[in-house]
Design a protein around this motif. Structure first.
Motif, PDB file in Angstrom:
ATOM      1  N   PHE A  75      -3.027  -1.423  -9.288  1.00 54.62           N
ATOM      2  CA  PHE A  75      -3.331  -0.731  -8.699  1.00 54.62           C
ATOM      3  C   PHE A  75      -2.883   0.384  -7.729  1.00 54.62           C
ATOM      4  O   PHE A  75      -2.050   1.213  -8.422  1.00 54.62           O
ATOM      5  CB  PHE A  75      -2.822  -2.177  -7.086  1.00 54.62           C
ATOM      6  N   VAL A  76      -4.046   1.285  -7.889  1.00 50.22           N
ATOM      7  CA  VAL A  76      -4.334   2.928  -8.170  1.00 50.22           C
ATOM      8  C   VAL A  76      -4.374   3.028  -6.890  1.00 50.22           C
ATOM      9  O   VAL A  76      -5.664   3.027  -6.221  1.00 50.22           O
ATOM     10  CB  VAL A  76      -5.447   3.279  -9.059  1.00 50.22           C
ATOM     11  N   ASP A  77      -3.678   4.568  -6.575  1.00 46.85           N
ATOM     12  CA  ASP A  77      -3.700   5.140  -5.483  1.00 46.85           C
ATOM     13  C   ASP A  77      -5.523   5.905  -5.786  1.00 46.85           C
ATOM     14  O   ASP A  77      -5.791   6.526  -6.859  1.00 46.85           O
ATOM     15  CB  ASP A  77      -2.729   5.934  -5.692  1.00 46.85           C
ATOM     16  N   PRO A  78      -5.617   6.509  -4.449  1.00 45.01           N
ATOM     17  CA  PRO A  78      -7.714   6.828  -4.027  1.00 45.01           C
ATOM     18  C   PRO A  78      -7.208   8.188  -4.482  1.00 45.01           C
ATOM     19  O   PRO A  78      -7.858   9.075  -5.832  1.00 45.01           O
ATOM     20  CB  PRO A  78      -7.174   7.412  -3.129  1.00 45.01           C
ATOM     21  N   SER A  79      -6.222   9.071  -5.448  1.00 46.83           N
ATOM     22  CA  SER A  79      -5.597  10.104  -5.729  1.00 46.83           C
ATOM     23  C   SER A  79      -6.062  10.393  -6.953  1.00 46.83           C
ATOM     24  O   SER A  79      -6.090  11.249  -7.565  1.00 46.83           O
ATOM     25  CB  SER A  79      -4.152  10.783  -5.172  1.00 46.83           C
ATOM     26  N   LEU A  80      -5.799   9.148  -7.867  1.00 47.52           N
ATOM     27  CA  LEU A  80      -6.505   8.748  -9.207  1.00 47.52           C
ATOM     28  C   LEU A  80      -7.439   8.492  -9.837  1.00 47.52           C
ATOM     29  O   LEU A  80      -7.796   8.517 -10.659  1.00 47.52           O
ATOM     30  CB  LEU A  80      -5.308   8.380 -10.084  1.00 47.52           C
ATOM     31  N   TRP A  81      -8.418   8.372  -8.113  1.00 45.44           N
ATOM     32  CA  TRP A  81      -9.882   7.741  -8.444  1.00 45.44           C
ATOM     33  C   TRP A  81     -10.632   8.479  -9.438  1.00 45.44           C
ATOM     34  O   TRP A  81     -11.566   7.522 -10.004  1.00 45.44           O
ATOM     35  CB  TRP A  81     -10.316   7.028  -7.328  1.00 45.44           C
ATOM     36  N   PRO A  82     -10.598  10.280  -9.160  1.00 38.65           N
ATOM     37  CA  PRO A  82     -11.517  10.228 -10.340  1.00 38.65           C
ATOM     38  C   PRO A  82     -11.307  10.750 -11.685  1.00 38.65           C
ATOM     39  O   PRO A  82     -12.051  10.470 -12.500  1.00 38.65           O
ATOM     40  CB  PRO A  82     -11.042  12.034  -9.276  1.00 38.65           C
ATOM     41  N   LEU A 112       0.915  -0.975   0.105  1.00 39.44           N
ATOM     42  CA  LEU A 112       0.307   0.065  -0.221  1.00 39.44           C
ATOM     43  C   LEU A 112       0.628   1.332  -0.404  1.00 39.44           C
ATOM     44  O   LEU A 112       0.645   2.080  -0.579  1.00 39.44           O
ATOM     45  CB  LEU A 112      -0.701   0.028   1.642  1.00 39.44           C
ATOM     46  N   GLU A 113       1.824   0.977   0.867  1.00 27.79           N
ATOM     47  CA  GLU A 113       3.384   2.587   0.924  1.00 27.79           C
ATOM     48  C   GLU A 113       3.450   2.666  -0.952  1.00 27.79           C
ATOM     49  O   GLU A 113       3.365   3.864  -1.265  1.00 27.79           O
ATOM     50  CB  GLU A 113       3.999   1.855   1.561  1.00 27.79           C
ATOM     51  N   LEU A 114       3.798   1.398  -1.348  1.00 31.39           N
ATOM     52  CA  LEU A 114       4.264   1.776  -2.742  1.00 31.39           C
ATOM     53  C   LEU A 114       3.317   1.971  -3.187  1.00 31.39           C
ATOM     54  O   LEU A 114       3.623   3.018  -4.417  1.00 31.39           O
ATOM     55  CB  LEU A 114       4.743   0.047  -2.848  1.00 31.39           C
ATOM     56  N   ILE A 115       2.282   1.504  -3.827  1.00 30.66           N
ATOM     57  CA  ILE A 115       1.718   2.527  -4.473  1.00 30.66           C
ATOM     58  C   ILE A 115       1.449   4.011  -4.032  1.00 30.66           C
ATOM     59  O   ILE A 115       0.490   4.548  -5.384  1.00 30.66           O
ATOM     60  CB  ILE A 115      -0.112   1.821  -4.054  1.00 30.66           C
ATOM     61  N   ARG A 116       0.777   4.405  -3.122  1.00 31.98           N
ATOM     62  CA  ARG A 116       0.645   5.282  -2.588  1.00 31.98           C
ATOM     63  C   ARG A 116       2.315   6.768  -2.834  1.00 31.98           C
ATOM     64  O   ARG A 116       1.771   7.513  -3.207  1.00 31.98           O
ATOM     65  CB  ARG A 116       0.475   6.236  -0.626  1.00 31.98           C
ATOM     66  N   GLN A 117       3.008   5.837  -3.181  1.00 29.80           N
ATOM     67  CA  GLN A 117       4.258   6.307  -3.616  1.00 29.80           C
ATOM     68  C   GLN A 117       4.260   6.633  -5.001  1.00 29.80           C
ATOM     69  O   GLN A 117       4.462   7.385  -5.424  1.00 29.80           O
ATOM     70  CB  GLN A 117       5.636   5.924  -2.697  1.00 29.80           C
ATOM     71  N   LYS A 118       3.888   5.905  -5.844  1.00 28.73           N
ATOM     72  CA  LYS A 118       4.058   5.855  -7.255  1.00 28.73           C
ATOM     73  C   LYS A 118       2.820   5.979  -8.495  1.00 28.73           C
ATOM     74  O   LYS A 118       2.838   6.393  -9.434  1.00 28.73           O
ATOM     75  CB  LYS A 118       4.274   4.041  -7.197  1.00 28.73           C
ATOM     76  N   ARG A 119       1.657   6.102  -7.442  1.00 30.43           N
ATOM     77  CA  ARG A 119       0.058   6.209  -7.702  1.00 30.43           C
ATOM     78  C   ARG A 119      -0.664   5.364  -8.696  1.00 30.43           C
ATOM     79  O   ARG A 119      -1.696   4.681  -8.500  1.00 30.43           O
ATOM     80  CB  ARG A 119      -0.033   7.713  -8.253  1.00 30.43           C
ATOM     81  N   VAL A 120       0.641   4.582  -9.425  1.00 29.44           N
ATOM     82  CA  VAL A 120      -0.401   3.063 -10.184  1.00 29.44           C
ATOM     83  C   VAL A 120       0.802   1.679  -9.925  1.00 29.44           C
ATOM     84  O   VAL A 120       2.269   3.209 -10.739  1.00 29.44           O
ATOM     85  CB  VAL A 120      -0.762   3.402 -12.017  1.00 29.44           C
ATOM     86  N   VAL A 121       0.345   0.809  -9.289  1.00 24.30           N
ATOM     87  CA  VAL A 121       1.307   0.230  -9.853  1.00 24.30           C
ATOM     88  C   VAL A 121       0.540  -1.243 -10.380  1.00 24.30           C
ATOM     89  O   VAL A 121      -0.811  -1.375  -9.925  1.00 24.30           O
ATOM     90  CB  VAL A 121       2.258  -0.682  -8.192  1.00 24.30           C
ATOM     91  N   THR A 122       1.696  -2.209 -11.769  1.00 22.14           N
ATOM     92  CA  THR A 122       0.950  -2.871 -11.699  1.00 22.14           C
ATOM     93  C   THR A 122       0.800  -4.162 -11.225  1.00 22.14           C
ATOM     94  O   THR A 122       2.007  -3.899 -10.132  1.00 22.14           O
ATOM     95  CB  THR A 122       1.222  -3.384 -13.656  1.00 22.14           C
TER      96      THR A 122
END
Length: 199
Positions: free
Chosen positions: A76-83, A9-19
């Motif tokens: 896997f996409v961070d909430p900042s990009l959900w919109p 989850l921390e990696l996804i927060r940092q990168k915003r998108v992780v395959t």
């Protein structure tokens, strides 16, 4: 190196998108768990079971969005990009294009999801190909959940049922082109990075 769900989850927060699996120019969960490039099938890697388990956890997590966003692969996409994801998924012209060539079974499943808002499917069933087509074309939101006795099922939801008021409001404040630009930036800008169903 990723060892726990918290690390992932921390990696996804940092990168915003992780395959989930390696994709050109992207950080992947598989390589993050392995600590570097994986040669051959990741399933036979010494940490293959951990990769699989973390992937299942992320697909079921409320903290990330699991969507086939990059080269048709799960990301896997961070909430900042959900919109941006919601705005792109709901764009009428994109949805019309995504409906072209759908099988009758896929259309029937889409109708059921839109009508019932949530549909549970066994991971392998007669609906698997129909579900995969809808997921690949971003026509429904797909996640996983664990039922009693450790039985995992796939959960299909309409995007309208998935979205929160906050995410919907933020999505309505941006254009389709702005949403695509934000997603392409997070996906490394590759022209084909968002898959064949996104122009």
């Amino acid at each position: 190196m990723v060892r726990t769900e918290h690390d992932a989850l921390e990696l996804i927060r940092q990168k915003r998108v992780v395959t989930e699996v390696p994709a050109h120019g992207m950080t992947s969960l598989v390589e993050a768990v392995a600590g570097g490039p994986v040669h051959g099938s990741w399933r036979t890697h010494a940490r293959g079971r951990l990769m699989y388990r973390l992937g299942r956890m992320l697909r079921a997590s409320d903290e990330v969005l699991s969507v086939r966003l990059v080269e048709g692969k799960v990301a896997f996409v961070d909430p900042s990009l959900w919109p941006a994801v919601y705005r792109m998924a709901m764009e009428p012209s994109r949805r019309r294009r995504s409906l072209e060539g759908l099988s009758p079974q896929s259309r029937a499943l889409l109708t059921a999801v839109e009508r019932d808002r949530v549909v549970h499917l066994d991971k392998e069933s007669e609906w698997t190909k129909a579900r995969e087509a809808l997921e690949e074309r971003l026509l429904v939101h797909v996640s996983e959940t664990e039922l009693e006795a450790g039985h995992h099922v796939t959960v299909l939801r309409s995007w309208r049922d998935w979205v929160s008021p906050t995410v919907k409001e933020a999505a309505e404040a941006i254009t389709y082109d702005e949403a695509l630009a934000r997603l392409r930036e997070a996906c490394g800008g590759a022209p084909a990075g968002l898959g064949s169903w996104v122009p």
